[in-house]
Motif scaffolding. Structure first.
Motif, PDB file in Angstrom:
ATOM      1  N   GLN A  24      47.428  81.542  50.886  1.00 20.57           N
ATOM      2  CA  GLN A  24      46.246  80.815  50.419  1.00 20.57           C
ATOM      3  C   GLN A  24      46.247  80.680  48.903  1.00 20.57           C
ATOM      4  OE1 GLN A  24      42.895  82.936  52.018  1.00 20.57           O
ATOM      5  NE2 GLN A  24      43.308  82.324  54.143  1.00 20.57           N
ATOM      6  N   ASP A  25      46.603  81.775  48.201  1.00 24.02           N
ATOM      7  CA  ASP A  25      46.664  81.717  46.738  1.00 24.02           C
ATOM      8  C   ASP A  25      47.727  80.724  46.276  1.00 24.02           C
ATOM      9  OD1 ASP A  25      44.691  83.610  46.614  1.00 24.02           O
ATOM     10  OD2 ASP A  25      46.056  85.296  46.340  1.00 24.02           O
ATOM     11  N   ARG A  26      48.861  80.703  46.976  1.00 27.84           N
ATOM     12  CA  ARG A  26      49.915  79.766  46.597  1.00 27.84           C
ATOM     13  C   ARG A  26      49.454  78.321  46.771  1.00 27.84           C
ATOM     14  NH1 ARG A  26      55.322  79.847  50.067  1.00 27.84           N
ATOM     15  NH2 ARG A  26      53.822  79.002  51.566  1.00 27.84           N
ATOM     16  N   GLU A  27      48.730  78.057  47.869  1.00 26.89           N
ATOM     17  CA  GLU A  27      48.213  76.709  48.091  1.00 26.89           C
ATOM     18  C   GLU A  27      47.220  76.324  46.997  1.00 26.89           C
ATOM     19  OE1 GLU A  27      46.603  76.779  51.979  1.00 26.89           O
ATOM     20  OE2 GLU A  27      48.565  76.815  53.009  1.00 26.89           O
ATOM     21  N   LYS A  28      46.363  77.285  46.594  1.00 24.52           N
ATOM     22  CA  LYS A  28      45.412  76.992  45.518  1.00 24.52           C
ATOM     23  C   LYS A  28      46.139  76.674  44.220  1.00 24.52           C
ATOM     24  CE  LYS A  28      41.694  79.890  47.389  1.00 24.52           C
ATOM     25  NZ  LYS A  28      40.883  81.121  47.165  1.00 24.52           N
ATOM     26  N   ILE A  29      47.190  77.455  43.919  1.00 25.22           N
ATOM     27  CA  ILE A  29      47.954  77.218  42.687  1.00 25.22           C
ATOM     28  C   ILE A  29      48.631  75.849  42.731  1.00 25.22           C
ATOM     29  CG2 ILE A  29      49.962  77.988  41.364  1.00 25.22           C
ATOM     30  CD1 ILE A  29      49.210  80.862  42.156  1.00 25.22           C
ATOM     31  N   GLN A  30      49.173  75.490  43.902  1.00 19.86           N
ATOM     32  CA  GLN A  30      49.815  74.187  44.032  1.00 19.86           C
ATOM     33  C   GLN A  30      48.816  73.049  43.840  1.00 19.86           C
ATOM     34  OE1 GLN A  30      51.698  74.407  47.880  1.00 19.86           O
ATOM     35  NE2 GLN A  30      53.550  75.386  47.089  1.00 19.86           N
ATOM     36  N   ARG A  31      47.610  73.228  44.416  1.00 20.88           N
ATOM     37  CA  ARG A  31      46.590  72.190  44.227  1.00 20.88           C
ATOM     38  C   ARG A  31      46.181  72.096  42.755  1.00 20.88           C
ATOM     39  NH1 ARG A  31      44.632  74.228  49.276  1.00 20.88           N
ATOM     40  NH2 ARG A  31      43.154  75.580  48.197  1.00 20.88           N
ATOM     41  N   ALA A  32      46.068  73.248  42.071  1.00 19.51           N
ATOM     42  CA  ALA A  32      45.717  73.237  40.650  1.00 19.51           C
ATOM     43  C   ALA A  32      46.807  72.536  39.831  1.00 19.51           C
ATOM     44  CB  ALA A  32      45.520  74.665  40.149  1.00 19.51           C
ATOM     45  N   ARG A  33      48.073  72.783  40.188  1.00 14.15           N
ATOM     46  CA  ARG A  33      49.167  72.110  39.490  1.00 14.15           C
ATOM     47  C   ARG A  33      49.109  70.601  39.690  1.00 14.15           C
ATOM     48  NH1 ARG A  33      54.406  75.997  40.838  1.00 14.15           N
ATOM     49  NH2 ARG A  33      53.878  77.695  39.380  1.00 14.15           N
ATOM     50  N   GLU A  34      48.792  70.183  40.925  1.00 12.58           N
ATOM     51  CA  GLU A  34      48.679  68.746  41.196  1.00 12.58           C
ATOM     52  C   GLU A  34      47.561  68.131  40.366  1.00 12.58           C
ATOM     53  OE1 GLU A  34      50.574  66.789  42.910  1.00 12.58           O
ATOM     54  OE2 GLU A  34      51.934  68.407  43.485  1.00 12.58           O
ATOM     55  N   ARG A  35      46.435  68.839  40.275  1.00 14.19           N
ATOM     56  CA  ARG A  35      45.332  68.319  39.457  1.00 14.19           C
ATOM     57  C   ARG A  35      45.718  68.251  37.991  1.00 14.19           C
ATOM     58  NH1 ARG A  35      42.101  71.406  43.150  1.00 14.19           N
ATOM     59  NH2 ARG A  35      42.142  73.197  41.733  1.00 14.19           N
ATOM     60  N   LEU A  36      46.473  69.254  37.517  1.00 20.91           N
ATOM     61  CA  LEU A  36      46.929  69.233  36.127  1.00 20.91           C
ATOM     62  C   LEU A  36      47.866  68.056  35.877  1.00 20.91           C
ATOM     63  CD1 LEU A  36      47.551  73.033  35.396  1.00 20.91           C
ATOM     64  CD2 LEU A  36      45.811  71.573  34.365  1.00 20.91           C
ATOM     65  N   ARG A  37      48.756  67.788  36.843  1.00 21.27           N
ATOM     66  CA  ARG A  37      49.656  66.646  36.694  1.00 21.27           C
ATOM     67  C   ARG A  37      48.864  65.334  36.640  1.00 21.27           C
ATOM     68  NH1 ARG A  37      52.768  69.370  40.850  1.00 21.27           N
ATOM     69  NH2 ARG A  37      54.525  70.492  39.935  1.00 21.27           N
ATOM     70  N   GLU A  38      47.868  65.217  37.527  1.00 22.88           N
ATOM     71  CA  GLU A  38      47.045  64.015  37.517  1.00 22.88           C
ATOM     72  C   GLU A  38      46.293  63.874  36.194  1.00 22.88           C
ATOM     73  OE1 GLU A  38      44.534  64.330  40.883  1.00 22.88           O
ATOM     74  OE2 GLU A  38      46.144  64.041  42.362  1.00 22.88           O
TER      75      GLU A  38
END
Length: 227
Positions: free
Chosen positions: A165-179
């Protein structure tokens, strides 16, 4: 809870009740080597194996339950396993227990057997019971170790789920940062274009102002020159 577990549970209850009944009859059967007693012992051994297999099936069913709902069923499984350990211990005691008839066969009905033989028999019985108790304690320690292993496995599964779950949250945060970075890049290019146009407009106004001033000066000059 699945219907399979409930079926296993009912079968286990019926089977253990029959095992308990037969274990109580074993010491009362005449003769330690009688065919009836041998057959009874063999039947109980088979039933104990069947009960263990049912416990294994029930244990597998419990492991399929979500971790947050597994506690109650784990406690029930612990009780069933303790009951199985007790049945095995009672079965061992029943096989080495001497009925009055067996004792009379060993010592003689006439009561003329020596006291030393009776003492020796009691010592052997006590020794066998002591060994049985040691086996029971070993079984309980193994059961406790198995339970700890199961609980450790459950904790490990929970930790892995939390990490996923933490990894998924980090991945979503990275995607938002890229956007966000992409949007900032687009905004920067737009601002740069706007700044360039502003500078161009100011230069154009400045040039037009110079041209107007020169035109006015020339008009004044030619006006005075004409006079």
């Amino acid at each position: 809870m699945s219907a399979d577990f409930q079926g296993y549970e009912q079968d286990y209850g019926v089977l253990t009740a029959d095992i308990t009944n037969r274990i109580g009859k074993i010491p009362k059967l005449a003769g330690g080597e009688s065919e009836e007693k041998k057959q009874m012992v063999m039947n109980v051994e088979k039933q104990l194996e069947e009960a263990k297999e049912l416990l294994e099936q029930m244990d597998l069913e419990v492991r399929e339950i979500p971790a947050q709902s597994r506690g109650m069923y784990s406690n029930r499984m612990r009780s069933y396993k303790q009951e199985m350990s007790k049945l095995e211990a009672d079965f061992k005691r029943s096989r080495i227990a001497y009925s009055d008839e067996v004792r009379n066969e060993l010592l003689g009905d006439d009561g003329n057997s020596s006291e030393s033989q009776l003492i020796k028999l009691r010592e052997e019985r006590a020794h066998l019971l002591d060994n049985t108790e040691r086996l029971d304690r070993s079984s309980r320690r193994l059961e406790a170790g198995y339970q700890i292993a199961v609980e450790t496995e459950q904790i490990g599964q929970n930790i892995l789920e939390n990490l996923n779950q933490d990894r998924e949250k980090i991945q979503r945060a990275r995607e938002r940062l890229r956007e966000t970075d992409t949007n900032l890049g687009k905004s920067s290019r737009i601002l740069t274009g706007m700044l360039r146009r502003i500078i161009q407009n100011r230069l154009l106004v400045f040039v037009l102002g110079i041209i107007i001033v020169i035109t006015i000066i020339l008009a004044i000059y030619f006006s005075f020159r004409g006079h």
